[in-house]
Design a protein around this motif. Structure first.
Motif, short mmCIF file in Angstrom:
data_model
loop_
_atom_site.label_atom_id
_atom_site.label_comp_id
_atom_site.label_asym_id
_atom_site.label_seq_id
_atom_site.Cartn_x
_atom_site.Cartn_y
_atom_site.Cartn_z
N GLY A 1 1.02 -1.09 -0.14
CA GLY A 1 0.25 0.32 0.07
C GLY A 1 0.98 1.01 -0.24
N LYS A 2 2.42 1.38 -0.32
CA LYS A 2 3.07 2.52 -0.45
C LYS A 2 2.38 3.05 -1.80
CE LYS A 2 5.65 1.82 3.26
NZ LYS A 2 5.55 2.53 4.09
N LYS A 3 3.11 4.33 -1.94
CA LYS A 3 3.09 5.81 -3.15
C LYS A 3 2.87 4.71 -4.20
CE LYS A 3 4.62 9.69 -4.60
NZ LYS A 3 6.11 10.37 -4.57
N GLY A 4 1.91 4.98 -5.18
CA GLY A 4 1.87 4.12 -5.84
C GLY A 4 0.87 3.22 -6.22
N THR A 5 -0.25 3.33 -4.97
CA THR A 5 -0.48 2.14 -5.40
C THR A 5 -1.78 2.55 -5.78
OG1 THR A 5 0.51 0.82 -2.95
CG2 THR A 5 -1.95 0.14 -3.77
N THR A 6 -2.82 1.48 -6.73
CA THR A 6 -3.87 1.64 -6.94
C THR A 6 -4.93 0.83 -6.79
OG1 THR A 6 -3.27 1.09 -9.17
CG2 THR A 6 -3.33 2.95 -9.07
#
Length: 281
Positions: free
Chosen positions: A236-241
């Motif tokens: 769920g880190k940055k960039g997760t869609t």
């Protein structure tokens, strides 16, 4: 009552009385001589009225004498000095109307004082501006040092991203903007899985299928030890869609990664794994 009881006391009283009577008689008979007027002692001074005289006839009253001439000290001659040209000039100047000259002098003094005050104010203002400029430059330098030279970068975007205490956009120009790792090579993979862990080569992994029918991308932060094993995975880190139902499958996929061992690698090396899920897998 008897005062004298013995013969000796009686004889002593008689003798004392006799001596007292004799002394009293001597005081009245002999006594002391007294002269009226009393005798004078010293040198007798002749009567006179002057310090000089001649003859044997003693006047009874002060004699008439000629007036004595008293020598007066010579008096300096007072000469009237003629006025010189300088004194005449000074007198002419003094006789002129000085009110205008005094007014001009006061005006010049006031102008000089006003100029001095203006110069002092101008200098103080210049010093204040210079001080403010120096302070601004110092603040700019401190801010630039604090944010790691952002003020000197040539980019046009604004913002800050990274895991340090200084502002800036940490990473590499050819890196993945969604990757949690800020160092190493870009990395790649197959089967919808990409990874980044600098200097550790290629990794082997097994992709896990999620329990839900959803598609999307999940970025997982991984911690790898020197043996090449993933010891921690945070999805769920940055960039997760993708949705949270994909996180568990993405985490299991990240934990399945295995890199070659490296004894010179950090004890805990941080990287990232990107897992893409699509329907029909």
């Amino acid at each position: 009552m008897k005062y004298f009881e013995t013969i000796h006391e009686k004889n002593s009283a008689r003798l004392t009385a006799l001596i007292a009577i004799i002394l009293l008689v001597l005081l009245f008979v002999v006594g002391t001589t007294y002269m009226d007027p009393p005798e004078e002692y010293g040198v007798a001074v002749n009567f006179g009225t002057t310090d000089f005289g001649k003859g044997n006839v003693q006047p009874k009253k002060p004699v008439k004498s000629e007036p004595k001439e008293i020598d007066k000290p010579p008096q300096p001659e007072v000469s009237k000095a003629e006025p010189t040209a300088s004194s005449e000039t000074k007198e002419e100047v003094l006789t002129e109307d000085n009110s205008e000259a005094i007014a001009i002098k006061k005006q010049k003094e006031a102008e000089a004082k006003a100029k001095a005050i203006a110069d002092a104010k101008a200098k103080a203002e210049a010093d204040r501006i210079a001080k403010e400029k120096r302070e601004q430059e110092e603040k700019k330098k401190k801010l630039d040092a604090l944010i790691g030279g952002v003020s000197k970068s040539e980019g046009t975007e604004t913002g800050s991203e990274g895991n340090d205490n200084k502002a800036g956009d940490k990473g590499q120009l050819d890196g993945n903007p969604y990757a949690p790792s800020y160092f190493g090579d870009k990395g790649s993979g197959t089967g919808g899985v990409g990874y980044g862990l600098g200097g550790r080569g290629k990794a082997s992994f097994k992709k896990n299928i999620p329990d839900c029918q959803e598609e999307g991308r999940v970025v997982v932060e991984i911690h790898v030890n020197r043996s090449g094993n993933v010891i921690k995975a945070i999805p769920g880190k940055k960039g997760t869609t993708g949705g949270s139902c994909l996180f568990e499958a993405a985490k299991k996929t990240a934990l399945s990664h295995k890199w070659p061992a490296d004894s010179k690698a950090p004890v805990k090396q941080i990287g990232w794994v990107e897992v893409n899920f699509s329907l029909g897998q």
